[in-house]
Motif scaffolding. Sequence first.
Motif, PDB file in Angstrom:
ATOM      1  N   UNK A 103       0.946  -1.226   0.086  1.00 21.47           N
ATOM      2  CA  UNK A 103       0.206   0.082   0.077  1.00 21.47           C
ATOM      3  C   UNK A 103       0.808   1.224  -0.001  1.00 21.47           C
ATOM      4  N   UNK A 104       2.107   1.206   0.946  1.00 17.64           N
ATOM      5  CA  UNK A 104       2.795   2.493   1.003  1.00 17.64           C
ATOM      6  C   UNK A 104       3.505   2.584  -0.339  1.00 17.64           C
ATOM      7  N   UNK A 105       4.059   1.570  -1.118  1.00 20.47           N
ATOM      8  CA  UNK A 105       4.713   1.710  -2.159  1.00 20.47           C
ATOM      9  C   UNK A 105       3.895   2.300  -3.143  1.00 20.47           C
ATOM     10  N   UNK A 106       2.389   1.767  -3.467  1.00 18.04           N
ATOM     11  CA  UNK A 106       1.567   1.963  -4.526  1.00 18.04           C
ATOM     12  C   UNK A 106       1.102   3.250  -4.687  1.00 18.04           C
ATOM     13  N   UNK A 107       0.908   3.741  -3.337  1.00 22.39           N
ATOM     14  CA  UNK A 107       0.408   5.146  -3.130  1.00 22.39           C
ATOM     15  C   UNK A 107       1.404   6.346  -3.244  1.00 22.39           C
ATOM     16  N   UNK A 108       2.561   5.867  -3.218  1.00 20.26           N
ATOM     17  CA  UNK A 108       3.667   7.061  -3.462  1.00 20.26           C
ATOM     18  C   UNK A 108       3.901   7.790  -4.610  1.00 20.26           C
ATOM     19  N   UNK A 109       3.858   9.064  -4.497  1.00 19.28           N
ATOM     20  CA  UNK A 109       3.944   9.857  -5.705  1.00 19.28           C
ATOM     21  C   UNK A 109       5.294   9.665  -6.411  1.00 19.28           C
ATOM     22  N   UNK A 110       6.300   9.265  -5.638  1.00 20.83           N
ATOM     23  CA  UNK A 110       7.415   9.073  -6.245  1.00 20.83           C
ATOM     24  C   UNK A 110       7.956   7.680  -6.158  1.00 20.83           C
ATOM     25  N   UNK A 111       6.863   6.836  -6.588  1.00 23.14           N
ATOM     26  CA  UNK A 111       6.999   5.252  -6.654  1.00 23.14           C
ATOM     27  C   UNK A 111       8.333   4.766  -7.352  1.00 23.14           C
TER      28      UNK A 111
END
Length: 201
Positions: A132-140
């Motif tokens: 979840x944190x990975x997918x939501x990051x705007x700088x993925x």
Amino acid sequence: MKLSSVVAGLSAAVVAFQGVAYAAQGEASLLRPPGAQGEKDFSARCVKCGKCIEACPYLALFPAPGDQGFATGTPMVDARSQACRLCEDFPCVDACPTGALRDVEQRLDVRMGTAVIDEDLCIAFQGMRCEVCYRTCPLIDQAITIDYRMREGDAIHSVFAPVIDKERCAGCGLCVERCVVDEPNVAIRIETHAERARGGA
């Protein structure tokens, strides 16, 4: 003497007084808007005008509450309730009249803080798949990546461990807002400028 000169002089005096007052009280550990250049610089320049708060299209900025001493009324973000969306045109920075928010042209320029993962709380480190944190990051794939590996001592479960790049993380807090862990605390938080200056909270 012109009225504009008097106003400018008074404004400069207010900013100088605030800088001394903040320094005497100690730095607040608040998550600041994009463009803040460290807590000391920000607190010395911010005049609590609220223009950045009004400019935020996501209502992510609000005045610090009354228990924050001299920082009361300065803009902050509560990442768990509403994180910064890192708007590409940075309306909060454009709205700031004093330079408390400045020097931001793109998302990679933003340094609000740094995401820190509590591996004891993060379910990904317990062998459950969560990105979840990975997918939501705007700088993925820049600020956050996933380390895929087998769980130590476990031949069945893999670990999809989130890894934060401290040099690229903007500290926007979207990972905190979306974290699926809620008890006893979220598994990820933002270390603010003030906390980093003190060597971590």
